[in-house]
Design a protein around this motif. Structure first.
Motif, PDB file in Angstrom:
ATOM      1  N   UNK A  84       0.840  -1.199   0.000  1.00  0.00           N
ATOM      2  CA  UNK A  84       0.000   0.000   0.000  1.00  0.00           C
ATOM      3  C   UNK A  84       0.873   1.246   0.000  1.00  0.00           C
ATOM      4  N   UNK A  85       0.306   2.321  -0.530  1.00  0.00           N
ATOM      5  CA  UNK A  85       1.016   3.599  -0.502  1.00  0.00           C
ATOM      6  C   UNK A  85       1.185   4.034   0.954  1.00  0.00           C
ATOM      7  N   UNK A  86       2.377   4.488   1.275  1.00  0.00           N
ATOM      8  CA  UNK A  86       2.688   4.902   2.646  1.00  0.00           C
ATOM      9  C   UNK A  86       3.382   6.260   2.603  1.00  0.00           C
ATOM     10  N   UNK A  87       2.583   7.314   2.518  1.00  0.00           N
ATOM     11  CA  UNK A  87       3.132   8.670   2.420  1.00  0.00           C
ATOM     12  C   UNK A  87       3.896   9.026   3.695  1.00  0.00           C
ATOM     13  N   UNK A  88       3.320   8.727   4.839  1.00  0.00           N
ATOM     14  CA  UNK A  88       3.982   9.060   6.097  1.00  0.00           C
ATOM     15  C   UNK A  88       5.321   8.339   6.217  1.00  0.00           C
ATOM     16  N   UNK A  89       5.342   7.078   5.823  1.00  0.00           N
ATOM     17  CA  UNK A  89       6.587   6.331   5.883  1.00  0.00           C
ATOM     18  C   UNK A  89       7.641   6.899   4.956  1.00  0.00           C
ATOM     19  N   UNK A  90       7.210   7.347   3.775  1.00  0.00           N
ATOM     20  CA  UNK A  90       8.147   7.929   2.818  1.00  0.00           C
ATOM     21  C   UNK A  90       8.721   9.234   3.354  1.00  0.00           C
ATOM     22  N   UNK A  91       7.870  10.065   3.912  1.00  0.00           N
ATOM     23  CA  UNK A  91       8.319  11.344   4.488  1.00  0.00           C
ATOM     24  C   UNK A  91       9.307  11.102   5.615  1.00  0.00           C
ATOM     25  N   UNK A  92       8.983  10.118   6.443  1.00  0.00           N
ATOM     26  CA  UNK A  92       9.869   9.805   7.569  1.00  0.00           C
ATOM     27  C   UNK A  92      11.239   9.352   7.088  1.00  0.00           C
ATOM     28  N   UNK A  93      11.286   8.531   6.057  1.00  0.00           N
ATOM     29  CA  UNK A  93      12.569   8.068   5.521  1.00  0.00           C
ATOM     30  C   UNK A  93      13.417   9.235   5.018  1.00  0.00           C
ATOM     31  N   UNK A  94      12.787  10.159   4.296  1.00  0.00           N
ATOM     32  CA  UNK A  94      13.526  11.309   3.765  1.00  0.00           C
ATOM     33  C   UNK A  94      14.021  12.205   4.899  1.00  0.00           C
ATOM     34  N   UNK A  95      13.177  12.401   5.896  1.00  0.00           N
ATOM     35  CA  UNK A  95      13.575  13.257   7.026  1.00  0.00           C
ATOM     36  C   UNK A  95      14.718  12.619   7.807  1.00  0.00           C
ATOM     37  N   UNK A  96      14.609  11.317   8.084  1.00  0.00           N
ATOM     38  CA  UNK A  96      15.658  10.629   8.835  1.00  0.00           C
ATOM     39  C   UNK A  96      16.989  10.639   8.089  1.00  0.00           C
ATOM     40  N   UNK A  97      16.908  10.626   6.770  1.00  0.00           N
ATOM     41  CA  UNK A  97      18.129  10.629   5.965  1.00  0.00           C
ATOM     42  C   UNK A  97      18.677  12.036   5.775  1.00  0.00           C
ATOM     43  N   UNK A  98      17.913  13.035   6.194  1.00  0.00           N
ATOM     44  CA  UNK A  98      18.356  14.414   6.056  1.00  0.00           C
ATOM     45  C   UNK A  98      18.301  14.928   4.621  1.00  0.00           C
ATOM     46  N   UNK A  99      17.394  14.380   3.824  1.00  0.00           N
ATOM     47  CA  UNK A  99      17.272  14.782   2.421  1.00  0.00           C
ATOM     48  C   UNK A  99      16.248  15.900   2.303  1.00  0.00           C
TER      49      UNK A  99
END
Length: 720
Positions: A543-558
């Motif tokens: 399933x699409x996981x917008x929150x998970x995607x945002x979290x990954x980018x934030x954690x990576x500092x992107x």
């Protein structure tokens, strides 16, 4: 017909008549530009010419093909050439038996007459579909019509040895040793006999054993020099040779070199072709005394050896010798080609490779007839630039199925709506339009005009892959070499791919049973599909996981937005709709998905500097086990993206020599789990297919799921 293994198309990109496919180059030729889906993919191969052909999966395509292809069996049985042919398979795969399919025996004689008009969505751009850049369905279709070979697939997906052309005798299984013999009397359309010299060219050019490396290939197949790290080298106006740099040597938006700069041509030996199968033949093949056969000894067993043979169809050795070495006499020219390989003559091989890579690329009728010689049912007599081809039955062809149609008019109609209208207006007789709700409904409305439809799933699957070595958002180099950050960005994008929404809005209305495809190597419904999917990790992206995607980018500092240049076919309405859905979903997580649609997308796949993600279809051209390897292994012919993983490489090396089905399934599960874990990309869906033809003008049209789909039994077509 043309040897599947050398339809270097890979996975021919999906070009199934309408869907942008690439034929997967898999070495055994199993995938060809997925060109065929409705003609929209390319054997960089291509769907509709847009997809590349993908050789698939341990026989998984068989299930797909027999579903929705039942008429094929009936028709071919009536002709006696396929279906229940009485062919004896007891001597296939055993010592002394056949190493390239079930021997067919003599074919029925036929008298060719009449004309049939076929439409495809993409034009032929090369008469040598064996190169990586020309591995597209649009090229492979025409090659199938013009060339014969050791084997082809019948309506039931049996691999048939056309023993009227030649034989493949297994001398030993340990080590694997096969003798490939061309029958006496088999020739090119200029009268030059096909001999062992042509087989040596096929082996040498595709084996990679003579390539010296240190090059990259441009879209046109020309080789340029790279440095030790793989950076493309540029010649500056001052005469310096330096690695190219964005904004200094080329425009970072158009990727065109600034005036005064040029790439440094490679002068080394490098063929733009690859065969995992023939890479395993490092000993120079033994040539028979009569010059009609070669015997190959494999360094190790290759599980899909039945599919691949060393005959290319085109180019011919004597033509390559003339163009590369300046030798006019055909016998002397092809002997010089063999000598160059046998003596590892770098100077001569460099010239041969350049001719092989580029000289056969044309989008209209070449002045040199040697460029488009025939070895099969039809000869090309006219080609109006990217618009229409005329193919006429070859009067000298006696070594295979005999065609009943005298002339085939092959028209290029890129707009699927226009193609449907052309069929309704009786301007064409056969087409494979893109399967959409509107196209199917419109075609069904023409039943009173004699229009018949054949529907069913194809052997093409849609997917999104990431470029990981182009300086883009998915490349570790963008983050100072930080692999973890680049992986997080790839995983974030995988989380926003609206795969289920694409199915529900674009595919389910045509096929209510459609579901998300969760395997890179298996077709839904295939015996290994459920087990491999259960262990490959795609459930994390169900399933699409917008929150998970945002979290990954934030954690990576992107920082966002993250620009992603998205590459796909320009003449494919459904792909355009898929792009819109993906762009909208990705935007919610901070991705700016840039529309990179292109009318020549298939030939551009080998240049990931112009895109960050590619969406197209892989089309299978064979039933095989290890054919997907070239899509994923380091330097694989269909791995356009710079992806490299030692575990993947080792697993496919093991798979190539594994005959135990249980271990084969385990290996492919491990392969897929690694692909998901490392963020290679994601599969999306199996392509629905529809073939439409006017029964008032042509009969016996019975497509199969794998390439060449509608053309596989062209000899059975009859013009009214």
């Amino acid at each position: 017909m043309i040897t599947a293994a050398l339809v270097v198309s890979a996975c021919t990109s999906d070009d199934d008549g309408a869907d942008d496919e690439e034929v997967a180059t898999s070495d055994a030729g199993d995938d060809t530009t997925d060109t065929t889906e409705g003609g929209d993919d390319t054997t960089e191969t291509t769907e509709g010419g847009d997809d590349t052909t993908d050789t698939t999966e341990g026989g998984d395509d068989t299930t797909e093909t027999t579903e929705g292809g039942d008429e094929t069996t009936d028709t071919t049985e009536a002709e006696g050439d396929d279906g229940d042919t009485g062919m004896d398979d007891s001597m296939v795969g055993v010592e002394g038996g056949s190493g390239c399919g079930i021997p067919h025996g003599p074919y029925e004689e036929a008298e060719a007459s009449g004309e049939v008009r076929v439409a495809w969505n993409d034009p032929l751009l090369s008469f040598n579909q064996n190169t990586t850049h020309a591995n597209a369905t649009a090229n492979a279709n025409v090659a199938y019509l013009m060339h014969s070979g050791f084997n082809y697939y019948d309506g039931d997906l049996n691999l048939v040895n056309n023993d009227q052309f030649g034989t493949c005798t297994i001398e030993s299984l340990d080590p694997l040793t096969v003798t490939y013999r061309i029958n006496e009397g088999v020739s090119f359309s200029d009268g030059t006999p096909i001999t062992a010299h042509d087989l040596i060219l096929g082996w040498g050019a595709t084996s990679g054993n003579f390539n010296e490396g240190g090059v990259a290939f441009l879209e046109d197949g020309s080789a340029i020099q790279t440095d030790e790290e793989g950076n493309w080298l540029v010649l500056t106006p001052e005469g310096d040779i330096v690695p190219e740099e964005a904004g200094v040597h080329y425009d970072p938006e158009t990727f065109e070199l600034f005036e005064g700069f040029e790439y440094v041509p490679a002068e080394s030996v490098n063929f733009d072709a690859a065969s995992e199968q023939f890479e395993l033949v490092t000993q120079f093949p033994e040539v028979s005394e009569d010059g009609q056969a070669i015997t190959m000894v494999y360094d190790s067993f290759y599980v899909d050896y039945q599919n691949g043979t060393p005959f290319l169809g085109n180019p011919a050795a004597h033509v390559v010798g003339r163009l590369a070495l300046g030798i006019e006499d055909p016998t002397e020219a092809k002997q010089a080609v063999v000598d160059a390989f046998q003596n590892n003559d770098s100077e001569a091989l460099a010239q041969i490779a350049t001719v092989f890579n580029t000289a056969f690329d044309h989008d209209s009728l070449p002045d040199d007839e040697g460029i488009y010689l025939s070895t099969g049912m039809y000869e090309l007599t006219a080609y109006e630039e990217r618009a229409e081809m005329t193919l006429v039955a070859n009067p000298d062809y006696t070594w295979g199925p005999q065609p009943k149609v005298e002339t085939i008019i092959y028209r290029i109609i890129g707009d699927p709506t226009a193609a449907v209208q052309a069929l309704a207006n009786e301007e064409i007789d056969i087409m494979q339009p893109q399967a959409t709700v509107d196209s199917v409904a419109e075609l069904e409305g023409y039943a009173d005009r004699g229009i018949e439809l054949v529907t069913g799933d194809t052997a093409v699957y849609e997917h999104v892959d990431f470029a990981v070595a182009n300086g883009g958002p998915f490349d570790p180099a963008t983050y100072g070499g930080d692999e973890a950050t680049a992986l997080a960005v790839r995983q974030a994008f995988m989380k926003v791919l609206p795969r289920q929404e694409i199915i529900e809005r674009l595919i389910a209305p045509i096929n209510p049973e459609a579901e998300v495809r969760d395997s890179f190597t298996q077709t839904p419904g295939a015996p290994w599909y459920d087990g491999i999917v259960a262990g490959n990790g795609t459930a994390d992206y169900a399933e699409v996981d917008i929150e998970g995607a945002v979290a990954l980018l934030e954690e990576a500092g992107v920082e966002t937005p993250v620009n992603v240049r998205f590459h796909f076919a320009d003449n494919n309405p459904r792909r355009g709709s898929q792009y819109e859905l993906i762009a909208a979903s990705a935007a919610e997580a901070g991705f700016n998905v840039i529309d990179g649609r292109s009318p020549t997308w298939g030939s551009e796949l080998s240049n990931p500097s112009i895109y960050d993600a590619a969406m197209f279809g892989w089309q299978s051209t064979a039933v095989a086990v290890a054919d997907t390897g070239p899509n994923f292994i380091t330097g694989g012919a269909n791995n356009f993206y710079g992806y490299s993983n030692e575990e993947i490489d080792a697993l496919y090396e093991e798979l190539n020599g594994t005959t135990d089905p249980a271990r084969q399934e385990e290996i492919l599960t491990e392969v897929e789990a690694t692909l998901v874990e490392t963020g290679f990309g994601l599969p999306i869906f199996q392509h629905p297919g529809v073939t439409a033809f006017n029964s008032n003008y042509v009969s016996n049209v019975n497509p199969i799921a794998i390439s060449p789909t509608i053309f596989w039994n062209v000899w059975d077509w009859e013009a009214a």
